[in-house]
Design a protein around this motif. Sequence first.
Motif, PDB file in Angstrom:
ATOM      1  N   ALA A   1       0.843  -1.200   0.000  1.00 30.10           N
ATOM      2  CA  ALA A   1       0.000   0.000   0.000  1.00 30.10           C
ATOM      3  C   ALA A   1       0.863   1.229   0.000  1.00 30.10           C
ATOM      4  CB  ALA A   1      -0.912   0.004   1.233  1.00 30.10           C
ATOM      5  N   THR A   2       0.414   2.256  -0.695  1.00 29.92           N
ATOM      6  CA  THR A   2       1.103   3.546  -0.643  1.00 29.92           C
ATOM      7  C   THR A   2       0.446   4.386   0.421  1.00 29.92           C
ATOM      8  OG1 THR A   2      -0.353   4.402  -2.364  1.00 29.92           O
ATOM      9  CG2 THR A   2       1.753   3.495  -3.076  1.00 29.92           C
TER      10      THR A   2
ATOM     11  N   GLU B   1      20.906   8.003  -9.011  1.00 31.00           N
ATOM     12  CA  GLU B   1      20.940   6.660  -8.441  1.00 31.00           C
ATOM     13  C   GLU B   1      19.659   6.442  -7.644  1.00 31.00           C
ATOM     14  OE1 GLU B   1      23.756   3.713  -5.687  1.00 31.00           O
ATOM     15  OE2 GLU B   1      24.194   5.855  -5.843  1.00 31.00           O
ATOM     16  N   VAL B   2      18.981   5.331  -7.911  1.00 31.02           N
ATOM     17  CA  VAL B   2      17.730   5.007  -7.230  1.00 31.02           C
ATOM     18  C   VAL B   2      17.952   3.742  -6.404  1.00 31.02           C
ATOM     19  CG1 VAL B   2      15.280   4.481  -7.506  1.00 31.02           C
ATOM     20  CG2 VAL B   2      16.413   6.012  -9.135  1.00 31.02           C
ATOM     21  N   THR B   3      17.718   3.832  -5.104  1.00 35.73           N
ATOM     22  CA  THR B   3      17.920   2.686  -4.220  1.00 35.73           C
ATOM     23  C   THR B   3      16.715   2.536  -3.296  1.00 35.73           C
ATOM     24  OG1 THR B   3      19.099   4.084  -2.631  1.00 35.73           O
ATOM     25  CG2 THR B   3      20.436   2.864  -4.217  1.00 35.73           C
ATOM     26  N   PRO B   4      16.269   1.298  -3.052  1.00 37.09           N
ATOM     27  CA  PRO B   4      15.189   1.098  -2.084  1.00 37.09           C
ATOM     28  C   PRO B   4      15.697   1.344  -0.665  1.00 37.09           C
ATOM     29  CG  PRO B   4      16.026  -1.017  -2.846  1.00 37.09           C
ATOM     30  CD  PRO B   4      16.732   0.032  -3.646  1.00 37.09           C
ATOM     31  N   GLU B   5      14.881   1.985   0.141  1.00 39.19           N
ATOM     32  CA  GLU B   5      15.237   2.261   1.529  1.00 39.19           C
ATOM     33  C   GLU B   5      14.057   1.911   2.431  1.00 39.19           C
ATOM     34  OE1 GLU B   5      17.916   3.210   3.076  1.00 39.19           O
ATOM     35  OE2 GLU B   5      19.245   3.784   1.426  1.00 39.19           O
ATOM     36  N   ILE B   6      14.351   1.294   3.559  1.00 38.70           N
ATOM     37  CA  ILE B   6      13.334   1.008   4.569  1.00 38.70           C
ATOM     38  C   ILE B   6      13.410   2.100   5.632  1.00 38.70           C
ATOM     39  CG2 ILE B   6      12.495  -0.666   6.255  1.00 38.70           C
ATOM     40  CD1 ILE B   6      12.242  -1.488   3.293  1.00 38.70           C
ATOM     41  N   THR B   7      12.328   2.828   5.787  1.00 35.64           N
ATOM     42  CA  THR B   7      12.317   3.908   6.776  1.00 35.64           C
ATOM     43  C   THR B   7      11.853   3.422   8.150  1.00 35.64           C
ATOM     44  OG1 THR B   7      10.065   4.574   6.157  1.00 35.64           O
ATOM     45  CG2 THR B   7      11.898   5.608   4.953  1.00 35.64           C
TER      46      THR B   7
ATOM     47  N   TYR C   1       6.982  -3.267   7.404  1.00 40.26           N
ATOM     48  CA  TYR C   1       7.853  -2.163   7.023  1.00 40.26           C
ATOM     49  C   TYR C   1       7.099  -1.007   6.385  1.00 40.26           C
ATOM     50  CZ  TYR C   1       7.205  -3.870   2.272  1.00 40.26           C
ATOM     51  OH  TYR C   1       6.633  -4.254   1.076  1.00 40.26           O
ATOM     52  N   LYS C   2       7.758   0.142   6.393  1.00 44.27           N
ATOM     53  CA  LYS C   2       7.451   1.256   5.513  1.00 44.27           C
ATOM     54  C   LYS C   2       8.742   1.588   4.767  1.00 44.27           C
ATOM     55  CE  LYS C   2       3.635   3.427   8.007  1.00 44.27           C
ATOM     56  NZ  LYS C   2       3.090   4.705   8.577  1.00 44.27           N
ATOM     57  N   GLY C   3       8.617   1.934   3.500  1.00 43.03           N
ATOM     58  CA  GLY C   3       9.819   2.198   2.711  1.00 43.03           C
ATOM     59  C   GLY C   3       9.529   3.048   1.501  1.00 43.03           C
TER      60      GLY C   3
ATOM     61  N   TYR D   1      12.919  11.468  -2.735  1.00 41.50           N
ATOM     62  CA  TYR D   1      12.384  10.111  -2.631  1.00 41.50           C
ATOM     63  C   TYR D   1      10.983  10.037  -3.214  1.00 41.50           C
ATOM     64  CZ  TYR D   1      10.153  11.987   1.622  1.00 41.50           C
ATOM     65  OH  TYR D   1       9.420  12.739   2.515  1.00 41.50           O
ATOM     66  N   THR D   2      10.543   8.817  -3.493  1.00 38.84           N
ATOM     67  CA  THR D   2       9.222   8.590  -4.070  1.00 38.84           C
ATOM     68  C   THR D   2       8.194   8.409  -2.957  1.00 38.84           C
ATOM     69  OG1 THR D   2       9.614   6.206  -4.183  1.00 38.84           O
ATOM     70  CG2 THR D   2      10.264   7.508  -6.107  1.00 38.84           C
ATOM     71  N   THR D   3       6.954   8.140  -3.349  1.00 39.62           N
ATOM     72  CA  THR D   3       5.881   7.944  -2.384  1.00 39.62           C
ATOM     73  C   THR D   3       6.204   6.778  -1.451  1.00 39.62           C
ATOM     74  OG1 THR D   3       4.352   8.665  -4.096  1.00 39.62           O
ATOM     75  CG2 THR D   3       3.394   7.630  -2.154  1.00 39.62           C
ATOM     76  N   LEU D   4       5.841   6.903  -0.181  1.00 39.17           N
ATOM     77  CA  LEU D   4       6.076   5.839   0.793  1.00 39.17           C
ATOM     78  C   LEU D   4       5.152   4.647   0.542  1.00 39.17           C
ATOM     79  CD1 LEU D   4       6.463   7.872   4.096  1.00 39.17           C
ATOM     80  CD2 LEU D   4       8.221   6.512   2.982  1.00 39.17           C
ATOM     81  N   GLU D   5       5.683   3.464   0.782  1.00 38.46           N
ATOM     82  CA  GLU D   5       4.911   2.226   0.718  1.00 38.46           C
ATOM     83  C   GLU D   5       4.982   1.533   2.073  1.00 38.46           C
ATOM     84  OE1 GLU D   5       6.593  -0.198  -2.323  1.00 38.46           O
ATOM     85  OE2 GLU D   5       6.142   1.220  -3.950  1.00 38.46           O
TER      86      GLU D   5
END
Length: 410
Positions: free
Chosen positions: A10-11, A53-59, A141-143, A182-186
């Motif tokens: 979910a976003t 550079e685009v990298t996935p991140e867990i917030t 998670y949220k990321g 960063y992009t929208t949170l998921e």
Amino acid sequence: MACAASAAVATVGLTVSPASAAPTKSAATQVKPGDVCTAANLGTRRPYVKTTEVTPEITHFKGWYVTQGTTGNHSVTTSTQTTISVSVGLNGNVQGSFAVETLGSVGASLGLNVQVNYTSTSSESNTVNWNFSRPGYYGVYKGTKKVTGTYGSLNCNRVQQGDGGWALKWIEGPGSGSFTTYTTLEEGAVRCEDSVPANSIMAKAKGLLDCGSPAAKAKHPAGAVAPTAKQTQDRLLHRKAPTSGSSAQRPKAPGRTAQADLSCQAGVYKIDVPGKPLNWSAPALANDGIRLRQSNWTSAHLDNWRLCNVTDNNGVLEATLWNWGNGRCAAIPANIANQEQAYLTSATCAEDDLQRFYIYRDVPGSSKIGVQNKHTGSMLGYDRYADGELIRQYSSGRQDGSGTFTLTGV
């Protein structure tokens, strides 16, 4: 087979509004070095994206064990894993239209909706509400996708052609730096046995799970699972690492020194609005700003300027602007230099980049120019054409051409 609860994402969190989404202009229309510009662009400045550079991140993350009989909806309070702040350059913020346009160009070039205004992911614990349909060990998670890279700054200036002629083109000027957005949170939940796309946010969350033997996991009671050594280490690393806006990286405001010993050219100029009767006039009072005024509005030569300590770098002039009427130099005040639309004034002449200006010129035969402050990188212009209107700085210049002036000898 991946669990239904973990296959969906979910976003949530930050809603991407029209003001914070990437513009729809395609990457193909972005200005590039060497592109043709016009005289109206002399007072403007455009960004171009050099690297991304685009990298996935867990917030936010929490290990969560669901036993038989405890499936269904759970509210899981996650812990902060990392905080991402949007920034352009070294000031740890997003100031002015140039920074917003830079991030918009990033989004357009990558085909992503990215944040283009200053914001950050939450540094507080966050709750994720999730429906767990099967027992198992989950990473809740949220990321987001963190987008970083470098940019350059383009200015319009005359360039000599191979045949000896001249043309106006976009050239690389001062103002390069790095950006973070960063992009929208998921949000979601993932298990060790789930198959997930490589280099995805879900895969990043799965990497934080302690995927040991099922028998070892079965010993956990339902609910929260203590963070693994890797999770703890990652959090510590993120907390120790300085962000692009940290005080250690912020540029210091230039200090003023004693009265400068200027070497001025013989010529005296008015800085006019092309085809109009108003031009730059220095303030008679020290605390006032430089304004558009009627030519010859005073006999004190406050509308007369000389170019001092001039250098020429590949056709771009750098100069101090000395006013004949008050004996002071044009300057952006240090206390408001970081502000969009800070006004231009005059000050005691000193060796100070707030008093140094780049002058971009039209092709020979034309006296049209654009003016840029060396320290702030902003272009000079005005809000409206009117007597008494202040000259101000605009990070991208004035797109309506009101930042193009004429250097007229007197």
